[in-house]
Write a protein that holds these residues in place. Structure first.
Motif, PDB file in Angstrom:
ATOM      1  N   ILE A 254       4.108   4.343  -2.985  1.00  0.00           N
ATOM      2  CA  ILE A 254       3.478   4.098  -1.690  1.00  0.00           C
ATOM      3  C   ILE A 254       4.356   4.682  -0.591  1.00  0.00           C
ATOM      4  CG2 ILE A 254       2.703   2.334  -0.065  1.00  0.00           C
ATOM      5  CD1 ILE A 254       2.109   0.529  -2.449  1.00  0.00           C
ATOM      6  N   SER A 255       3.787   5.520   0.234  1.00  0.00           N
ATOM      7  CA  SER A 255       4.538   6.153   1.316  1.00  0.00           C
ATOM      8  C   SER A 255       4.382   5.341   2.595  1.00  0.00           C
ATOM      9  CB  SER A 255       4.038   7.585   1.531  1.00  0.00           C
ATOM     10  OG  SER A 255       4.733   8.198   2.586  1.00  0.00           O
ATOM     11  N   THR A 256       5.441   4.618   2.963  1.00  0.00           N
ATOM     12  CA  THR A 256       5.441   3.788   4.164  1.00  0.00           C
ATOM     13  C   THR A 256       6.701   4.085   4.958  1.00  0.00           C
ATOM     14  OG1 THR A 256       4.319   2.043   2.909  1.00  0.00           O
ATOM     15  CG2 THR A 256       5.243   1.432   5.043  1.00  0.00           C
ATOM     16  N   THR A 257       6.564   4.226   6.250  1.00  0.00           N
ATOM     17  CA  THR A 257       7.707   4.548   7.100  1.00  0.00           C
ATOM     18  C   THR A 257       8.610   3.335   7.271  1.00  0.00           C
ATOM     19  OG1 THR A 257       6.358   6.142   8.303  1.00  0.00           O
ATOM     20  CG2 THR A 257       8.401   5.425   9.360  1.00  0.00           C
TER      21      THR A 257
ATOM     22  N   LYS B  31       4.959  -0.401  -5.967  1.00  0.00           N
ATOM     23  CA  LYS B  31       5.336   0.055  -4.629  1.00  0.00           C
ATOM     24  C   LYS B  31       6.062   1.398  -4.644  1.00  0.00           C
ATOM     25  CE  LYS B  31       5.897  -4.600  -2.665  1.00  0.00           C
ATOM     26  NZ  LYS B  31       6.859  -5.501  -1.964  1.00  0.00           N
TER      27      LYS B  31
ATOM     28  N   CYS C 283       8.064  -6.879   9.608  1.00  0.00           N
ATOM     29  CA  CYS C 283       6.672  -7.265   9.374  1.00  0.00           C
ATOM     30  C   CYS C 283       5.955  -7.447  10.718  1.00  0.00           C
ATOM     31  CB  CYS C 283       6.602  -8.576   8.587  1.00  0.00           C
ATOM     32  SG  CYS C 283       7.187  -8.420   6.894  1.00  0.00           S
TER      33      CYS C 283
ATOM     34  N   GLU D 258       9.959  -6.241   5.272  1.00  0.00           N
ATOM     35  CA  GLU D 258       9.230  -5.687   4.131  1.00  0.00           C
ATOM     36  C   GLU D 258       9.971  -4.457   3.617  1.00  0.00           C
ATOM     37  OE1 GLU D 258       4.845  -3.705   3.112  1.00  0.00           O
ATOM     38  OE2 GLU D 258       5.326  -4.391   5.150  1.00  0.00           O
TER      39      GLU D 258
ATOM     40  N   THR E  52      10.194  -0.859   2.064  1.00  0.00           N
ATOM     41  CA  THR E  52       9.380   0.349   1.956  1.00  0.00           C
ATOM     42  C   THR E  52       9.871   1.284   0.856  1.00  0.00           C
ATOM     43  OG1 THR E  52      10.717   1.512   3.620  1.00  0.00           O
ATOM     44  CG2 THR E  52       8.812   0.266   4.415  1.00  0.00           C
TER      45      THR E  52
ATOM     46  N   ARG F 168      11.328  -2.416   6.855  1.00  0.00           N
ATOM     47  CA  ARG F 168      10.638  -2.418   8.138  1.00  0.00           C
ATOM     48  C   ARG F 168      10.319  -3.855   8.527  1.00  0.00           C
ATOM     49  NH1 ARG F 168       4.286  -0.562   7.626  1.00  0.00           N
ATOM     50  NH2 ARG F 168       3.602  -2.227   6.224  1.00  0.00           N
TER      51      ARG F 168
END
Length: 317
Positions: A94-97, A91, A316, A292, A294, A314
């Motif tokens: 992984i680019s997740t806001t 993870k 879910c 979750e 990030t 963030r």
């Protein structure tokens, strides 16, 4: 010299095996529980010893070397069973806001460089700040420097006159029943993006002494009782004074179904800062299935014996 080195390494591999096995009986003694904290170190030592004894066996073909190799491989496999899942970095890239971020730091009550700590917080700009081992003087400095950015929050008394502190950019509500029942722990609720969020902040007692060992375990039990009643997205943040390989940690996770936010981001050890070879992960962010992770990373040091954490979370879908 090679013979002396072989004897020393054989003694070393027996010590690693015994230490590895003692960690399984941590429920019966605080001292045995400490042995479970160093699974990564046992794994790395076992890997080095396995390579050495493999070389000796391939060179000399002696039965004695085969036994030593098997012993080292047993230790490697035993500790690898616990450690390898935490070496996952899937993870990390992984680019997740994130919907919100938390900055957590055990700042060490003796640390008087308050500006150094608050400057670290300013550079991260989290929605929530979690501080362990805060003194009244630090809290006064925190509120005088960051009070406008973080006008909401509470603090509760923990061990040795220090406090667990939460500061927030959004309004938070304190569950007074939890705060009065359990020293060093509080439960807060707040609204983020129109959703109710529960934050449980805790500085668990250091299990060095028997009484503190029992208090830490009682804190874990009380948190588990709270978690099992929670319907909101929930996060536990703080120095829990145990590693993911403790039998008490495993029981706590099994009972609550929580996830450790560092999963997928590597081991990320936080204590002690003074000696890297013995560093272990005891500062944690745990979430239920409604949140979750990030991002999870160790932040720059704050002149404490712990490294701070910055966690992105963030909701879910």
């Amino acid at each position: 010299m090679v013979r002396i080195l072989n004897k020393a390494l054989l003694l070393g591999v027996w010590m690693v095996v015994v230490a590895s096995l003692l960690g399984f009986w941590g429920r019966h003694s605080r001292w045995l529980d400490h042995f479970a904290s160093f699974r990564v170190q046992y794994f790395l030592l076992s890997l080095g010893l396995s390579l050495w004894f493999l070389g000796q066996y391939l060179y000399q073909k002696k039965r004695r070397d085969a036994f030593q190799l098997l012993l080292a491989l047993f230790s490697l496999g035993l500790n690898g069973w616990f450690v390898i899942p935490w070496l996952d970095y899937s993870k990390a890239n992984i680019s997740t806001t994130a919907d919100f971020r938390i900055y957590h730091a055990n700042i060490l009550y003796k640390n008087k460089d308050y500006a150094f700590i608050t400057n670290r917080i300013v550079s991260n700009k989290p929605l929530f700040i979690s501080i362990n081992e805060a003194t009244p003087a630090f809290i006064q400095h925190l509120d005088s420097t960051l009070g406008k950015q973080y006008p909401y929050g509470f603090d509760v008394l923990a061990k040795a006159n220090t406090r667990v502190v939460i500061r927030s950019q959004v309004p938070v509500l304190l569950d007074t029943a939890v705060a009065f029942k359990t020293k060093g722990m509080m439960r807060l609720t707040t609204q983020v993006q129109g959703k109710t969020l529960t934050i449980i902040a805790c500085h668990a007692y250091n299990p060095l002494w028997k009484e503190d060992f029992l208090i830490r375990n009682r804190q874990l039990k009380q948190m588990a009782e709270i978690i099992k009643r929670e319907k909101n997205p929930t996060v536990i943040i703080g120095d829990l004074n145990l590693t993911p390989w403790s039998v008490f940690y495993e029981s706590f996770i099994s009972e609550t179904g929580l996830k450790n936010s560092r999963q997928g981001f590597g081991v990320q050890p936080t204590w002690p800062t003074s000696f890297l070879p013995l560093r272990i992960p005891i500062d944690h962010c745990l979430t239920n299935s409604l949140l979750e992770t990030t991002s999870f990373k160790i932040e720059k040091p704050t002149k404490s014996d712990h490294l701070p954490l910055e966690i992105g979370l963030r909701f879910c879908p």
